[in-house]
Design a protein around this motif. Structure first.
Motif, mmCIF file in Angstrom:
data_model
loop_
_atom_site.group_PDB
_atom_site.id
_atom_site.type_symbol
_atom_site.label_atom_id
_atom_site.label_comp_id
_atom_site.label_asym_id
_atom_site.label_seq_id
_atom_site.Cartn_x
_atom_site.Cartn_y
_atom_site.Cartn_z
ATOM 1 N N SER A 145 0.816 -1.223 0.000
ATOM 2 C CA SER A 145 0.000 0.000 0.000
ATOM 3 C C SER A 145 0.843 1.264 0.000
ATOM 4 C CB SER A 145 -0.926 0.008 1.221
ATOM 5 O OG SER A 145 -1.760 -1.126 1.251
ATOM 6 N N ALA B 78 0.128 4.228 -2.659
ATOM 7 C CA ALA B 78 -1.078 5.014 -2.367
ATOM 8 C C ALA B 78 -0.885 5.853 -1.112
ATOM 9 C CB ALA B 78 -2.284 4.095 -2.205
ATOM 10 N N SER C 122 6.418 3.116 -5.970
ATOM 11 C CA SER C 122 6.069 1.835 -6.602
ATOM 12 C C SER C 122 7.270 1.163 -7.240
ATOM 13 C CB SER C 122 4.976 2.053 -7.652
ATOM 14 O OG SER C 122 5.475 2.788 -8.757
ATOM 15 N N ILE D 119 -7.579 2.306 1.523
ATOM 16 C CA ILE D 119 -6.379 1.933 0.761
ATOM 17 C C ILE D 119 -5.976 0.490 1.063
ATOM 18 C CG2 ILE D 119 -3.907 2.377 0.532
ATOM 19 C CD1 ILE D 119 -4.502 5.340 0.919
ATOM 20 N N ALA E 120 -8.458 -1.881 -0.561
ATOM 21 C CA ALA E 120 -8.238 -1.933 -2.009
ATOM 22 C C ALA E 120 -7.009 -2.762 -2.352
ATOM 23 C CB ALA E 120 -8.094 -0.517 -2.563
ATOM 24 N N THR E 121 -5.961 -2.662 -1.538
ATOM 25 C CA THR E 121 -4.752 -3.451 -1.776
ATOM 26 C C THR E 121 -5.006 -4.925 -1.526
ATOM 27 O OG1 THR E 121 -3.395 -1.563 -1.094
ATOM 28 C CG2 THR E 121 -2.335 -3.709 -1.147
ATOM 29 N N GLY F 255 -6.506 -2.102 -5.868
ATOM 30 C CA GLY F 255 -5.391 -1.172 -5.978
ATOM 31 C C GLY F 255 -4.422 -1.571 -7.074
ATOM 32 N N SER F 256 -4.215 -2.885 -7.252
ATOM 33 C CA SER F 256 -3.345 -3.354 -8.333
ATOM 34 C C SER F 256 -3.893 -2.941 -9.696
ATOM 35 C CB SER F 256 -3.212 -4.877 -8.258
ATOM 36 O OG SER F 256 -2.622 -5.389 -9.428
ATOM 37 N N LEU G 138 -6.020 -0.422 -10.333
ATOM 38 C CA LEU G 138 -5.970 1.038 -10.478
ATOM 39 C C LEU G 138 -4.546 1.514 -10.753
ATOM 40 C CD1 LEU G 138 -8.386 2.137 -7.600
ATOM 41 C CD2 LEU G 138 -8.867 1.989 -10.045
ATOM 42 N N GLY G 139 -3.564 0.917 -10.074
ATOM 43 C CA GLY G 139 -2.176 1.284 -10.331
ATOM 44 C C GLY G 139 -1.759 0.959 -11.751
#
Length: 406
Positions: A35, A38, A93, A139, A142-143, A148-149, A151-152
């Motif tokens: 995370s 983010a 990242s 966050i 989402a991870t 999150g993966s 969206l990233g």
């Protein structure tokens, strides 16, 4: 064969927006360190709020009329906070070591807490802490779920295709010129001054859903053959040479994609195209916003809106020296441009050859790596000795192609 590096393999899939491929429970591991990107973006927002409070003495931005030098600096902070936060997230990242990611996440947490004390949207520290805690919780969820993966990956994919976005913008100049005529239309400005922001968002969402559905449905036929049979190509061995799957041999009879994996594949292809078109539409809207700031004077605004337009604009709880009708007109033109570009992307052969075909080829390669990943996991499962009193280890039967993926 060397022992597979599960962390490297799973991170390879997560970077490419395919969390449904990794093993069960893998998404729940190292959530705090994963995370960190983010959290870095949130830390930049927290540091920005400290600067805003230190310069203005207020926890909200309220600028109308002619801004002073200090207010101009605050406007610069508002404009730069999103790009700087994105840059910070991208830099974090790129950290490969899990321990260093945990350290980066801890540093970001300290900055966020300082932002709650010396900045934040509220003068009450407790309220700021609760809001930050909720944001951090979102966050982490989402991870842990893989959102999150995805969206990233979508953010990185959009940034890597900015050159193609500029080409789409050039090909969209006819609609831009037509929209230019709509921009200088009295009735459009009158409607923008009268309609509420809630109704405008509903209308824009309606147009966005129609264009997105058209764009997604038109690409399903091109994605379906890859989902059904991602056959290895001759150059796959060279393209996977620098990946954790380089030493894994392609084997027939790999597990078919599960429903979650199919949905994940379709989503990233659709999100990539929608993000590409949306980037060009937002760039077009930004051009019209700057143009309006240059040419629209208070007397002209009063004439076009018949006195119904406000000279200040309300955005995300902030009051900025931008006419509200200009903001709403720009939003409408951005939505119209998005619809046009979505239709053009489906019929434009040059767009498909430059963007969609390479995207589908990379997707096929990723699914080939997925089959290798599953084959290696299956071999390691069958090679593990069963628990028992017998001195001769027994091998569990290998999964068939019809077995559900683990």
């Amino acid at each position: 064969m060397t022992t597979p590096d599960r962390y490297a393999e799973e991170r390879w899939f997560l970077v490419r927006g395919l969390p449904a491929v990794v093993r069960r429970g893998a998404l729940l591991r190292r959530v705090w360190g994963r995370s960190a990107p983010a959290l870095a973006g949130l830390a930049v927002v927290a540091a920005n709020s400290i600067l805003v409070v230190a310069l203005s003495g207020k926890h909200t931005i309220d600028i109308d009329g002619h801004p002073t030098v200090t207010e101009g600096f605050l406007l610069a902070l508002v404009v730069l906070v999103v790009p700087v936060a994105s840059l910070a997230g991208w830099l974090v990242s790129r950290i490969d070591t899990p321990l260093k990611r945990v350290v980066a996440a801890n540093v970001c947490l300290v900055v966020i807490i300082l932002g709650c004390i010396f900045g934040g949207p509220s003068p009450r520290v407790f309220v700021n802490l609760v809001m930050s805690l909720i944001t951090i919780g979102v966050i982490l969820v989402a991870t842990a779920t893989g959102v999150g993966s995805i969206l990233g990956w979508a953010a990185r994919d959009t940034m890597s295709n900015l050159a193609l976005a500029s080409g789409m913008f050039v090909r969209a100049l006819p609609v831009v010129l037509l929209t230019f005529l709509v921009f200088f239309n009295t009735y459009v400005w009158l409607m923008a001054a009268i309609v509420s922001r809630e109704r405008l968002w509903l209308a824009i969402s309606f147009l966005f859903l129609i264009a997105s559905a058209f764009l997604i449905s038109s690409t399903m036929e091109r994605v379906r053959p890859i989902i059904e049979a991602p056959e290895p190509a001759l150059d796959d061995q060279d393209r996977l040479a620098a990946t954790p799957f380089a030493d894994i041999v392609d084997e027939p009879g790999a597990d078919p994609l599960s429903r979650g994996e199919r949905a994940n594949v379709v989503f990233i292809v659709a999100a990539s195209q929608v993000g590409q078109v949306l980037t060009v539409a937002l760039a077009t809207g930004a051009i019209f916003l700057v143009l309006g700031l240059i040419v629209v004077s208070p007397p002209l605004l009063d004439s076009w809106t018949r006195g119904a337009g406000r000279n200040d604009g309300h955005i995300l709880g902030m009051i900025l020296p931008i006419p509200d009708p200009l903001i709403q007109t720009t939003m409408m033109l951005t939505a119209i441009t998005f619809m046009y570009l979505a239709a053009k992307a489906v019929t434009d052969k040059e767009y498909r050859s430059q963007f969609l075909d390479p995207l589908l080829d990379d997707l096929r390669l990723t699914l080939v790596a997925r089959d290798r990943y599953r084959s290696a996991a299956s071999r390691s499962t069958t090679a593990r000795p069963s628990s028992g009193t017998s001195s001769t280890p027994k091998r569990s039967p290998r999964r068939t192609a019809q077995s559900p993926p683990c």
